[in-house]
Enzyme design. Structure first.
Site, PDB file in Angstrom:
ATOM      1  N   VAL A   1      50.618  45.212  42.598  1.00  0.00           N
ATOM      2  CA  VAL A   1      50.311  45.370  42.404  1.00  0.00           C
ATOM      3  C   VAL A   1      50.548  43.968  41.844  1.00  0.00           C
ATOM      4  CG1 VAL A   1      50.294  46.109  39.274  1.00  0.00           C
ATOM      5  CG2 VAL A   1      50.732  47.404  40.629  1.00  0.00           C
TER       6      VAL A   1
ATOM      7  N   LYS B   1      46.319  50.730  40.334  1.00  0.00           N
ATOM      8  CA  LYS B   1      47.332  49.549  39.990  1.00  0.00           C
ATOM      9  C   LYS B   1      48.311  49.424  38.908  1.00  0.00           C
ATOM     10  CE  LYS B   1      45.803  45.712  43.626  1.00  0.00           C
ATOM     11  NZ  LYS B   1      45.275  44.901  43.583  1.00  0.00           N
TER      12      LYS B   1
END
Lengths: 424, 424
Positions: free
Chosen positions: B124, B197
């Site tokens: 992420v 994400k």
């Protein structure tokens, strides 16, 4: 799960936030709190007053306490209290940037010897996660530059001056009324607070100890509404910047006002917000921003540290190994005179032919190229004087200081009103 | 110090960056690397080719390997490889957002059972430290909102469209030429990557598992140069926003384009940069930004994870306890129809009296208040039609969808060209 026992020293703004925030965590218990006065009215509901003591040393000597949280600030008596707590094998959480900047080396060595950790996420950038990210998620990096706004009070003042065209004195007075500046604002406005913080941040980023004594420091008290206006006209804002650069194995660490291009991220950090721009290999550039102070933001970082210690307590041979601070080496400092910068120079000059030539000549003699020059008749209803704003190309600080000295001796130069470095 | 042995699966862009970065660390050794082809020319100096294998399973079964670094992406065969590695008691470092979003629950349970950790800082926000900060420094917080730009490709496209007035198709083609977009760009431009994400980020922020199936997702393929121009005129930019809100114990998590006020921090995140705005108690608002992808930024996060594991390996009973992911509870989702938003609606209408009244009437009937309305003659050299841009006040998505359906049936409304949500 065995409860983790916390002893708190200091129940001011931050201490209150910490006590309130810890109430959400059933496995952590506050077992003792040292205060200055037992009689002060507290902004905490249902505070168990039997926990309070005016004897701070009873907290660090309390055998029940696993973690000592120091929130009184300043060197004395915090230094002695923390040393004693470490000797008693207690882990430390502190927000004390001054103490870490001045005595960090001794404290971290003592902690290492006693196999405890000192955590201090709240000491730099308030609620912004910065210490843990530098030590952990960014640990693969060789960080070579930090440019940061680390003091909310001065950023509030500079933001107001810029937005309202107000004078430093007026905005400071307002900030004091609103509680954003202290009655004696020296620690903030003269850059001490930012210097303490960048000392600690640069130390962990560079993995070498940066001595607070080697940090060049200038505050914002000389920034005038006029400087703000000229900066704006030239496409800049003025910010108090904490800067740390590592180049050729030398650490250039300083705190001073800077002209920052309005498009730069740091130029858009307003009010009491703090921001840290980090540049490193391999990551590139990262910016972290958020509330730099205050009851709850600071409590977020303090309690985050308490949770981190609690999560490993009694489970690990070497607790939080990445958070330890073993900086055996001292950073080799760069003196301010040896740094290279761009400069903003505001001059009050005689309004006569040739004066620009004189300025250009003196600068040229000292190896200073001018990037831009702005002349304006003085608004002081005195047609004998004019104002000249010079922005230089990148040049050596020693050269600039020599040029300023020479300009001051020239009869055509009535006053060198300000000299402010310009961020590249 | 005993060397830590790392096995790497995947030697593409990120894998190469990881191998190069690990060379700075003398206590970590790469002992095996699984590749697709042994003959591919690699951009790594002095690569020891005897480390290479085309048999990925030999890496996860290699008794010498302490940490398996998975950098091939996608579900197959990464899922099977990681499961096998965990069963072999190896710690995992991965950048695989799709796998974590789709099978994180199973993997984290398996890791817990085998007393190993799965680290995924790179999954992420690329080089931005975000996973560790949320799990550690911000652990005292109840995070209730995330608004983020998590996909560099789409942000690059939207930035170019905004700055150059170019069409989506033209900018996409350019991005593909420059390597910022893949030949099949679906994963990026349709919002899948950002959804993976935000699923992971929301899960750790809310401490409840957010199922990827419950994430509403819209991409940027319908954003036109016209939308960009109207947004600009109204004081907005258009960004692909990953949003996660926790309210009344329900998780509203989605990815779609949004109009963002030009003064908002996220509006000023340009090109391939990513940014995450977090809001929580007690910290308030934090913004973390930096490079969201690329060889070296991603390597920074991957190697940071490897260092974190290495620092505790063989020293701790329960390694990196704060980094573990034990989310027993699933988040209760909010359906998109039940969310409240402000909306931008672009309509092509008949250029005749009363049409604004019709739009206002239909909106009013469906409980939609209009915040602003802009009418413009069509530039399509057709004086029979006009364009109307509506910005609504905050209203229910179901009501807006009903109004759109009704507008589409009205003869005066030639086309509903776009419907984009507006950030508050």
């Amino acid at each position: 799960m065995k409860k983790i026992n916390v002893g708190i020293i200091g129940l001011g703004t931050v201490g209150s936030g910490v006590v309130k925030t810890l109430r959400n965590l059933d496995y952590i218990e506050v077992v003792q709190i040292a205060v200055k006065s037992l009689n002060k009215k507290r902004n905490i509901e249902n505070l168990d007053e039997s926990l309070l003591t005016t004897d701070s040393f009873s907290v660090v000597n309390n055998p029940k306490v696993d973690i000592v949280v120091e929130l009184i600030g300043g060197v004395n008596p915090a230094f002695e209290l923390i040393k004693k707590a470490i000797e008693n094998h207690k882990h430390i959480v502190t927000a004390n940037k001054e103490l870490l900047a001045k005595h960090g080396e001794e404290l971290f060595k003592l902690a290492e010897k006693n196999n405890v950790v000192i955590m201090y996420e709240a000491a730099v950038g308030g609620g912004i996660p910065i210490i843990m990210p530098v030590k952990m998620a960014l640990s693969a990096n060789r960080i070579d530059k930090i440019a940061a706004i680390l003091n909310g009070t001065t950023n509030y003042i500079l933001t107001k001056m810029e937005q309202e065209g107000a004078s430093y004195g007026d905005v400071l007075a307002e900030a004091q009324r609103l509680g954003y500046a202290e009655t004696d604002p020296t620690g903030d406005v003269e850059g001490f607070d930012a210097a303490y913080k960048i000392a600690t941040l640069a130390t962990i980023a560079f993995k070498k100890r940066v001595n607070i004594k080697n940090i060049y420091r200038e505050g914002i008290t000389n920034i005038s509404a006029k400087d703000m206006a000229y900066a704006k006209q030239l496409g800049y804002k003025i910010k108090l910047i904490a800067l740390a650069k590592m180049k050729n194995n030398k650490a250039d660490v300083r705190v001073h006002p800077m002209l920052v291009k309005t498009s730069h991220t740091l130029a858009n950090i307003n009010g009491v917000t703090n921001a840290v721009m980090l540049q490193g290999e391999p990551v590139g550039q990262i910016v972290l921003s958020g509330p730099g102070a205050g009851e709850f933001p600071t409590a977020s970082s303090v309690v985050g540290d308490i949770i981190a210690i609690s999560s490993e307590l009694h489970k690990s041979e070497v607790m939080l190994p990445m958070m330890r601070c073993k900086h055996e080496q001292n950073a080799v400092p760069v003196e301010i005179k040896d740094t290279k910068n761009k400069y903003y120079i505001l001059l009050n000059v005689s309004n006569e032919p040739g004066v620009i030539g004189i300025i250009g000549g003196v600068c040229g003699k000292h190896n200073i190229n001018l990037a831009s020059l702005l002349q304006k008749d003085s608004d002081e209803a005195d047609d004998m004087s004019a104002e000249v704003v010079v922005i230089t190309a990148k040049c050596l600080e020693a050269d600039v200081q020599a040029a300023i000295t020479e300009l001051k001796l020239n009869n055509c130069i009535k006053e060198v009103k300000n000299l402010i470095r310009v961020m590249e």
